[in-house]
Design an enzyme around this catalytic site. Structure first.
Site, PDB file in Angstrom:
ATOM      1  N   LYS A 121       0.808  -1.045  -0.095  1.00 39.73           N
ATOM      2  CA  LYS A 121      -0.094  -0.188   0.073  1.00 39.73           C
ATOM      3  C   LYS A 121       0.920   0.987  -0.596  1.00 39.73           C
ATOM      4  O   LYS A 121       0.626   2.405  -0.951  1.00 39.73           O
ATOM      5  CB  LYS A 121      -0.695  -0.210   1.195  1.00 39.73           C
ATOM      6  CG  LYS A 121      -2.103   1.320   0.765  1.00 39.73           C
ATOM      7  CD  LYS A 121      -2.433   1.427   2.461  1.00 39.73           C
ATOM      8  CE  LYS A 121      -1.841   2.033   3.545  1.00 39.73           C
ATOM      9  NZ  LYS A 121      -2.659   2.907   5.248  1.00 39.73           N
ATOM     10  N   ASP A 140      -6.595   0.395   1.222  1.00 44.08           N
ATOM     11  CA  ASP A 140      -6.819   1.561   2.924  1.00 44.08           C
ATOM     12  C   ASP A 140      -7.691   0.893   2.982  1.00 44.08           C
ATOM     13  O   ASP A 140      -8.551   0.452   2.544  1.00 44.08           O
ATOM     14  CB  ASP A 140      -5.950   2.425   2.967  1.00 44.08           C
ATOM     15  CG  ASP A 140      -7.089   3.716   1.870  1.00 44.08           C
ATOM     16  OD1 ASP A 140      -8.816   2.836   1.370  1.00 44.08           O
ATOM     17  OD2 ASP A 140      -7.227   4.577   2.597  1.00 44.08           O
TER      18      ASP A 140
END
Length: 211
Positions: A121, A140
């Protein structure tokens, strides 16, 4: 509407709503974005944006952070939560960048995820926004929630979700779709009480899991 058609329609509508998507985090260099993104885990962007100016005034560049006392870093980042791990990882990342990457934040996924505390991420966010390189879609909590609600995935873990999302969008859209879903998740489709009555995706959203 087929899933791939819905995905592209979602992108098109949100692109009109958010014509110039950029991270809500404040940054000016790849290293600043990496640190800010690392601090944003389980913390609001607003809080991070209050901490990072203090951090970078104390340690202006990567070498400074690599040589910093981890206890001093802990004190500065304490309010972002999980501060011991964050401090340890930031120092470790800075040290590795100095020793392995000639003092420059690397520009590939494979290299970035070798840095302390950097998973896909964070790496995707840094690559897309700092270098214009799309190697993945950052997943997320907002992206995870909206991708499921909108019927783009049935998975619950970030990596399988990312694998479901990537084929739905051209590579050049991977960075922007993250921003769109994050912003829309905050503005219109929060975890509790999504605002379906004013949602501009209401007619195409299957509302998975919405009671």
């Amino acid at each position: 509407m087929k899933k791939n058609e819905r995905a592209l329609e979602i992108y098109a509508r949100l692109a009109k709503r958010y014509p110039s998507p950029t991270p809500a985090l404040t940054w000016s260099t790849p290293w600043e974005l990496l640190v800010a993104t690392a601090l944003s885990a389980q913390c609001t962007d607003e809080r991070v944006n209050k901490v990072t100016p203090i951090f970078f005034k104390r340690w202006p560049d990567i070498e400074d952070a690599a040589n910093a006392d981890v206890a001093d870093i802990e004190e500065i980042v304490r309010s972002t939560g999980f501060f011991r791990n964050k401090a340890k990882n930031i120092k470790a990342a800075a040290h590795r960048i100095m020793t392995e990457y000639n003092g420059k934040v690397p520009q590939t996924m494979a290299e970035l995820i070798t840095l302390g505390g950097v998973a896909r991420k964070t790496a995707s966010i840094v690559l897309s926004n700092a270098f214009g390189v799309n190697e993945g879609i950052a997943v997320d909590t907002h992206v995870k929630r909206l991708a499921f609600r909108m019927g783009l995935t049935t998975k619950t873990d970030p990596i399988p979700i990312e694998k479901d999302l990537m084929p739905l969008y051209p590579r050049e859209q991977w960075g922007d779709i993250n921003h769109y879903l994050v912003f829309y998740g905050r503005d219109v489709c929060p975890a509790r009480k999504p605002k379906c009555d004013i949602c501009e995706l209401n007619d195409i959203c299957p509302k998975k899991g919405v009671k």
